[in-house]
Design a protein around this motif. Structure first.
Motif, PDB file in Angstrom:
ATOM      1  N   MET A 168      -2.703   7.435 -13.804  1.00  0.00           N
ATOM      2  CA  MET A 168      -3.187   6.520 -12.781  1.00  0.00           C
ATOM      3  C   MET A 168      -4.399   5.739 -13.274  1.00  0.00           C
ATOM      4  O   MET A 168      -5.175   6.245 -14.093  1.00  0.00           O
ATOM      5  CB  MET A 168      -3.624   7.311 -11.543  1.00  0.00           C
ATOM      6  CG  MET A 168      -2.718   8.448 -11.138  1.00  0.00           C
ATOM      7  SD  MET A 168      -1.424   7.906 -10.053  1.00  0.00           S
ATOM      8  CE  MET A 168      -2.379   7.270  -8.692  1.00  0.00           C
ATOM      9  N   SER A 185       0.816  -1.214   0.000  1.00  0.00           N
ATOM     10  CA  SER A 185       0.000   0.000   0.000  1.00  0.00           C
ATOM     11  C   SER A 185       0.853   1.269   0.000  1.00  0.00           C
ATOM     12  O   SER A 185       0.359   2.344   0.282  1.00  0.00           O
ATOM     13  CB  SER A 185      -0.934   0.004   1.216  1.00  0.00           C
ATOM     14  OG  SER A 185      -0.185  -0.050   2.413  1.00  0.00           O
ATOM     15  N   ARG A 193      -7.712   4.469 -11.745  1.00  0.00           N
ATOM     16  CA  ARG A 193      -8.570   4.563 -10.575  1.00  0.00           C
ATOM     17  C   ARG A 193     -10.012   4.307 -10.983  1.00  0.00           C
ATOM     18  O   ARG A 193     -10.525   4.969 -11.892  1.00  0.00           O
ATOM     19  CB  ARG A 193      -8.453   5.944  -9.930  1.00  0.00           C
ATOM     20  CG  ARG A 193      -7.153   6.174  -9.176  1.00  0.00           C
ATOM     21  CD  ARG A 193      -7.085   7.571  -8.609  1.00  0.00           C
ATOM     22  NE  ARG A 193      -5.984   7.721  -7.665  1.00  0.00           N
ATOM     23  CZ  ARG A 193      -5.611   8.884  -7.153  1.00  0.00           C
ATOM     24  NH1 ARG A 193      -6.250  10.001  -7.486  1.00  0.00           N
ATOM     25  NH2 ARG A 193      -4.608   8.946  -6.303  1.00  0.00           N
ATOM     26  N   HIS A 194     -10.631   3.341 -10.308  1.00  0.00           N
ATOM     27  CA  HIS A 194     -12.030   3.004 -10.577  1.00  0.00           C
ATOM     28  C   HIS A 194     -12.250   2.738 -12.078  1.00  0.00           C
ATOM     29  O   HIS A 194     -13.219   3.185 -12.674  1.00  0.00           O
ATOM     30  CB  HIS A 194     -12.960   4.121 -10.104  1.00  0.00           C
ATOM     31  CG  HIS A 194     -12.713   4.548  -8.690  1.00  0.00           C
ATOM     32  ND1 HIS A 194     -12.887   3.697  -7.630  1.00  0.00           N
ATOM     33  CD2 HIS A 194     -12.271   5.729  -8.176  1.00  0.00           C
ATOM     34  CE1 HIS A 194     -12.581   4.347  -6.500  1.00  0.00           C
ATOM     35  NE2 HIS A 194     -12.204   5.570  -6.809  1.00  0.00           N
ATOM     36  N   ASN A 195     -11.289   2.013 -12.668  1.00  0.00           N
ATOM     37  CA  ASN A 195     -11.358   1.654 -14.094  1.00  0.00           C
ATOM     38  C   ASN A 195     -11.337   2.863 -15.017  1.00  0.00           C
ATOM     39  O   ASN A 195     -11.805   2.789 -16.146  1.00  0.00           O
ATOM     40  CB  ASN A 195     -12.605   0.810 -14.399  1.00  0.00           C
ATOM     41  CG  ASN A 195     -12.349  -0.672 -14.198  1.00  0.00           C
ATOM     42  OD1 ASN A 195     -11.198  -1.110 -14.244  1.00  0.00           O
ATOM     43  ND2 ASN A 195     -13.385  -1.418 -13.964  1.00  0.00           N
ATOM     44  N   ARG A 196     -10.778   3.954 -14.545  1.00  0.00           N
ATOM     45  CA  ARG A 196     -10.642   5.153 -15.377  1.00  0.00           C
ATOM     46  C   ARG A 196      -9.201   5.626 -15.340  1.00  0.00           C
ATOM     47  O   ARG A 196      -8.512   5.486 -14.328  1.00  0.00           O
ATOM     48  CB  ARG A 196     -11.558   6.275 -14.868  1.00  0.00           C
ATOM     49  CG  ARG A 196     -13.045   5.976 -15.009  1.00  0.00           C
ATOM     50  CD  ARG A 196     -13.867   7.123 -14.446  1.00  0.00           C
ATOM     51  NE  ARG A 196     -13.538   8.401 -15.082  1.00  0.00           N
ATOM     52  CZ  ARG A 196     -13.976   9.581 -14.646  1.00  0.00           C
ATOM     53  NH1 ARG A 196     -14.764   9.646 -13.577  1.00  0.00           N
ATOM     54  NH2 ARG A 196     -13.652  10.682 -15.281  1.00  0.00           N
ATOM     55  N   GLN A 245      -1.913  15.199  -2.650  1.00  0.00           N
ATOM     56  CA  GLN A 245      -2.560  13.963  -3.096  1.00  0.00           C
ATOM     57  C   GLN A 245      -1.648  12.767  -2.835  1.00  0.00           C
ATOM     58  O   GLN A 245      -0.452  12.814  -3.131  1.00  0.00           O
ATOM     59  CB  GLN A 245      -2.884  14.039  -4.587  1.00  0.00           C
ATOM     60  CG  GLN A 245      -3.941  15.067  -4.937  1.00  0.00           C
ATOM     61  CD  GLN A 245      -4.617  14.714  -6.241  1.00  0.00           C
ATOM     62  OE1 GLN A 245      -5.227  13.654  -6.384  1.00  0.00           O
ATOM     63  NE2 GLN A 245      -4.514  15.595  -7.207  1.00  0.00           N
ATOM     64  N   LEU A 296      -0.641   9.182  -3.881  1.00  0.00           N
ATOM     65  CA  LEU A 296      -0.740   8.268  -5.024  1.00  0.00           C
ATOM     66  C   LEU A 296      -0.201   6.904  -4.606  1.00  0.00           C
ATOM     67  O   LEU A 296       0.963   6.780  -4.212  1.00  0.00           O
ATOM     68  CB  LEU A 296       0.070   8.796  -6.214  1.00  0.00           C
ATOM     69  CG  LEU A 296      -0.158  10.256  -6.620  1.00  0.00           C
ATOM     70  CD1 LEU A 296       0.614  10.555  -7.898  1.00  0.00           C
ATOM     71  CD2 LEU A 296      -1.635  10.555  -6.797  1.00  0.00           C
ATOM     72  N   ARG A 297      -1.042   5.898  -4.661  1.00  0.00           N
ATOM     73  CA  ARG A 297      -0.617   4.537  -4.345  1.00  0.00           C
ATOM     74  C   ARG A 297       0.185   3.979  -5.516  1.00  0.00           C
ATOM     75  O   ARG A 297      -0.208   4.124  -6.680  1.00  0.00           O
ATOM     76  CB  ARG A 297      -1.817   3.639  -4.075  1.00  0.00           C
ATOM     77  CG  ARG A 297      -2.709   4.118  -2.937  1.00  0.00           C
ATOM     78  CD  ARG A 297      -1.989   4.156  -1.614  1.00  0.00           C
ATOM     79  NE  ARG A 297      -2.850   4.612  -0.534  1.00  0.00           N
ATOM     80  CZ  ARG A 297      -2.409   4.991   0.660  1.00  0.00           C
ATOM     81  NH1 ARG A 297      -1.114   4.976   0.906  1.00  0.00           N
ATOM     82  NH2 ARG A 297      -3.255   5.397   1.580  1.00  0.00           N
ATOM     83  N   GLU A 357      -6.598   8.486 -15.091  1.00  0.00           N
ATOM     84  CA  GLU A 357      -6.504   9.850 -14.593  1.00  0.00           C
ATOM     85  C   GLU A 357      -5.074  10.349 -14.737  1.00  0.00           C
ATOM     86  O   GLU A 357      -4.122   9.575 -14.642  1.00  0.00           O
ATOM     87  CB  GLU A 357      -6.915   9.923 -13.120  1.00  0.00           C
ATOM     88  CG  GLU A 357      -8.355   9.532 -12.857  1.00  0.00           C
ATOM     89  CD  GLU A 357      -8.733   9.693 -11.387  1.00  0.00           C
ATOM     90  OE1 GLU A 357      -7.940  10.317 -10.633  1.00  0.00           O
ATOM     91  OE2 GLU A 357      -9.806   9.198 -11.000  1.00  0.00           O
ATOM     92  N   GLU A 369      -1.508   1.975  -8.178  1.00  0.00           N
ATOM     93  CA  GLU A 369      -2.434   2.659  -9.079  1.00  0.00           C
ATOM     94  C   GLU A 369      -1.736   3.286 -10.287  1.00  0.00           C
ATOM     95  O   GLU A 369      -2.377   3.590 -11.291  1.00  0.00           O
ATOM     96  CB  GLU A 369      -3.181   3.767  -8.327  1.00  0.00           C
ATOM     97  CG  GLU A 369      -4.071   3.282  -7.213  1.00  0.00           C
ATOM     98  CD  GLU A 369      -4.726   4.418  -6.456  1.00  0.00           C
ATOM     99  OE1 GLU A 369      -5.862   4.232  -5.984  1.00  0.00           O
ATOM    100  OE2 GLU A 369      -4.108   5.502  -6.346  1.00  0.00           O
TER     101      GLU A 369
END
Length: 244
Positions: A163, A129, A165-168, A142, A144-145, A170, A148
């Motif tokens: 990145m 993580s 994130r949530h299948n998007r 921000q 950033l993992r 960015e 990701e």
């Protein structure tokens, strides 16, 4: 959790065989991927195999010691260290040199080994993580993992970080050079493929050679280039990553 990939460094073949045998019999979560008996062999093995964990002897005459290995790999390594030595007097120096995950005095017991492996497992779980903080004038700092991040693209004094994130897909722009980020992100996952690109090897779906250079394909139809100078380097790094 995947197996912990370990490198054993010890100048005594009997010590290497004993530790390898103990791991094979009592530590199913650990896989020994390489061994080394000199500092030169150890540096090369760490670069080739990218271990998660290094079992490191300290006294390795006549060509140096375990601290020499750490000094030569400090900038690159993303591995944890468990010292294995017959000399308790080095404990303070070992702690100053790195933050070891264990310090085993030879001859150590299976119980002591298992306790050190337990700590290593917890440390590696925490590292899944890990991330970096990027200041943003609009959104504040921000986080950033690492998992990701797909890739980073240089843009002069700044770097665009892409990145998933949530299948998007960015994009975040960091006020850091790509070289700066290269030192911050773990080498075990990230590979510089071009003077303008660095890719997270966890997300590579496929790659191909296009003449002397190449291209890497990532989720969300993203892709990055591989330069002629980096092509062979990338293929070796990615092959080592897939063996982990």
């Amino acid at each position: 959790m995947k197996k912990i990939h370990a490198l054993i460094i010890d100048d005594e073949i009997s010590a290497v065989n004993t530790l390898r045998g103990m791991i094979g019999e009592f530590c199913p979560s650990v896989k020994v991927i390489a061994t080394a008996r000199t500092i030169e062999e150890a540096v090369a093995a760490a670069a080739q195999h990218l271990p998660d964990l290094v079992f490191l002897d300290i006294e390795m005459p006549p060509f140096g010691n375990g601290f020499d290995f750490l000094n030569r790999t400090r900038k690159q390594h993303g591995f944890g260290v468990i010292f294995t030595t017959a000399y308790p007097k080095y404990a303070v120096q070992a702690i100053k040199a790195t933050q070891p995950w264990g310090y085993l005095i030879k001859p150590f017991s299976v119980t002591e080994l298992l306790e050190a492996i337990k700590v290593a497992t917890e440390k590696l779980r925490d590292s899944d993580s890990q991330g970096i903080v990027i200041p943003d004038s609009r959104k504040g700092n921000q986080v950033l993992r690492v998992r990701e991040i797909l890739y980073c693209k240089a843009d002069g004094a700044t770097t665009d970080i892409f990145m998933l994130r949530h299948n998007r897909l960015e994009k975040i722009t960091a006020s850091r050079t790509l070289k700066d980020l290269e030192t911050e992100l773990p080498e075990s996952y990230f590979c510089r493929t071009h003077h303008s690109f660095m890719v997270n090897m966890q997300h590579i779906e496929r790659y191909e050679r296009t003449g002397r250079n190449g291209r890497i394909y990532l989720p969300q139809n993203a892709s990055v280039g591989i330069s002629v100078l980096k092509m062979d380097y990338f293929e070796k790094r990615f092959a080592a990553f897939l063996e982990r």
